[in-house]
Design a protein around this motif. Structure first.
Motif, PDB file in Angstrom:
ATOM      1  N   LYS A  35     -36.488  24.020  31.861  1.00  0.00           N
ATOM      2  CA  LYS A  35     -36.972  25.362  32.208  1.00  0.00           C
ATOM      3  C   LYS A  35     -36.291  25.917  33.445  1.00  0.00           C
ATOM      4  O   LYS A  35     -36.029  27.122  33.539  1.00  0.00           O
ATOM      5  N   GLU A  40     -43.587  14.691  32.488  1.00  0.00           N
ATOM      6  CA  GLU A  40     -43.399  16.129  32.279  1.00  0.00           C
ATOM      7  C   GLU A  40     -42.030  16.622  32.746  1.00  0.00           C
ATOM      8  O   GLU A  40     -41.687  17.787  32.539  1.00  0.00           O
ATOM      9  N   ASP A  60     -39.183  18.478  30.232  1.00  0.00           N
ATOM     10  CA  ASP A  60     -39.438  19.882  29.916  1.00  0.00           C
ATOM     11  C   ASP A  60     -39.174  20.777  31.112  1.00  0.00           C
ATOM     12  O   ASP A  60     -38.622  21.879  30.984  1.00  0.00           O
ATOM     13  N   THR A  61     -39.544  20.313  32.312  1.00  0.00           N
ATOM     14  CA  THR A  61     -39.414  21.140  33.512  1.00  0.00           C
ATOM     15  C   THR A  61     -37.964  21.348  33.917  1.00  0.00           C
ATOM     16  O   THR A  61     -37.575  22.457  34.301  1.00  0.00           O
TER      17      THR A  61
END
Length: 328
Positions: free
Chosen positions: A314, A307, A310-311
């Motif tokens: 962000k 993950e 994506d983090t």
């Protein structure tokens, strides 16, 4: 284990890639201590390291991650032995030396901090570099004489990693914390952390006058730019502003008046090359009087290695609140 997983960033003249790959122990850089990484965390600098124009990584391919906690599997330094639980943050980790987004890491012994009493490996990464920076800021303000009965303390960028932990640390120590954020949806979150008041980002940007009404006994500022200029102009006589970031810009347009007419103190907070003696003592405090209440429940949330891409994207957009813990 001869093979393990890591997040690898690579950049050539024609391409940029960021993905989880399989590495071997021979791929790790030199160092006296090899660690089985349990947790890492996501910081703003990691977001830069994982972007093609971040200007953080010095050579490719590279494993980012400026924080890690885990267990020693081998050590050529007598201070550490197999089975020791340790923390590594700052220095060149995740910048020019393979970092914590990896199931194994090898680092210089002089970077390694024994896990302090009062913290688990997971809690240590819920704090990480951001929490350490917040703790340094609080400590520096208190060394300047800051006490809870002197008035309000403001924290800017309050939903970010440094801001969230600073709000919680200051609230635990009895301060009247004013949290500044541009996210109206996060007021409940900041109140949960202990903020007594919440103000908008637009309320901390007025730089029209070099001296304004004295409002703050102290300030923790990971934002910089015009926000820092505003804080200097509104801090009470003899108060201090601890600055640790530049998400609001690197330029500072102010005057000497807050310094020479109100005795305001501006403290630069550097967590990267902070002396080890200070680092060890502060980590001990982060496991005791500076440990945020409900650390894992309120400030930290957990993701896996897959993950991460994506983090990290962000966090550069300001779309991550609190602390993201990476379980390796």
């Amino acid at each position: 284990m001869s093979k393990f997983r890591a997040l690898v960033v690579n950049k050539t003249e024609d391409s940029f890639t960021l993905n989880v790959q399989e590495l071997s122990m021979e791929d790790l850089p030199e160092g006296e201590v090899t660690i089985r990484v349990a947790y890492s965390s996501v910081n703003y600098k990691d977001g830069l390291a994982c972007s093609p124009n971040g200007k953080i990584v010095r050579s490719y391919p590279f494993v980012p991650g400026i924080d890690l906690s885990g267990t020693v599997v081998s050590s050529a330094d007598s201070r550490f032995k197999e089975g020791d639980e340790v923390i590594v943050t700052s220095y060149e980790l995740g910048v020019s030396h393979f970092g914590g987004f990896s199931e194994y890491a090898r680092v210089p012994a002089k970077w390694v901090v024994p896990l302090p009493k009062g913290l688990t490996l997971k809690e240590a990464m819920a704090l990480g570099t951001a929490g350490f920076t917040a703790a340094l800021s609080v400590q520096r303000l208190e060394e300047n004489g800051l006490l809870p009965d002197q008035g309000k303390v403001i924290v800017t960028g309050a939903t970010g990693g440094v801001g969230s932990t600073a709000v919680s640390m200051l609230a635990k120590r009895g301060y009247h914390v004013v949290a500044s954020t541009g996210k109206s949806s996060e007021h409940g979150y900041l109140e949960q952390l202990g903020a007594k008041e919440i103000i908008g980002r637009d309320e901390v940007s007025d730089t029209s006058r070099p001296l304004q009404k004295e409002l703050w006994a102290g300030a923790v500022d990971p934002v910089g730019g015009n926000t820092l200029a505003y804080l200097l102009s509104t801090t009470k006589y003899g108060g201090g502003v601890a600055v640790s970031g530049l998400t609001g810009g690197a330029d500072l347009h102010t005057t000497v008046f807050p310094f020479i007419l109100r005795g305001v103190n501006l403290f630069g907070i550097d967590s990267v090359y902070c002396p080890m003696e200070t680092r060890l003592k502060l980590w001990e405090r982060m496991g005791s009087d500076l440990k945020p209440e409900g650390l894992l429940d309120s400030i930290g949330y957990e993701i896996g290695l897959s993950e991460l891409p994506d983090t990290v994207a962000k966090i550069l957009k300001g779309a991550v609140r609190g602390r993201t813990i990476v379980a390796l």
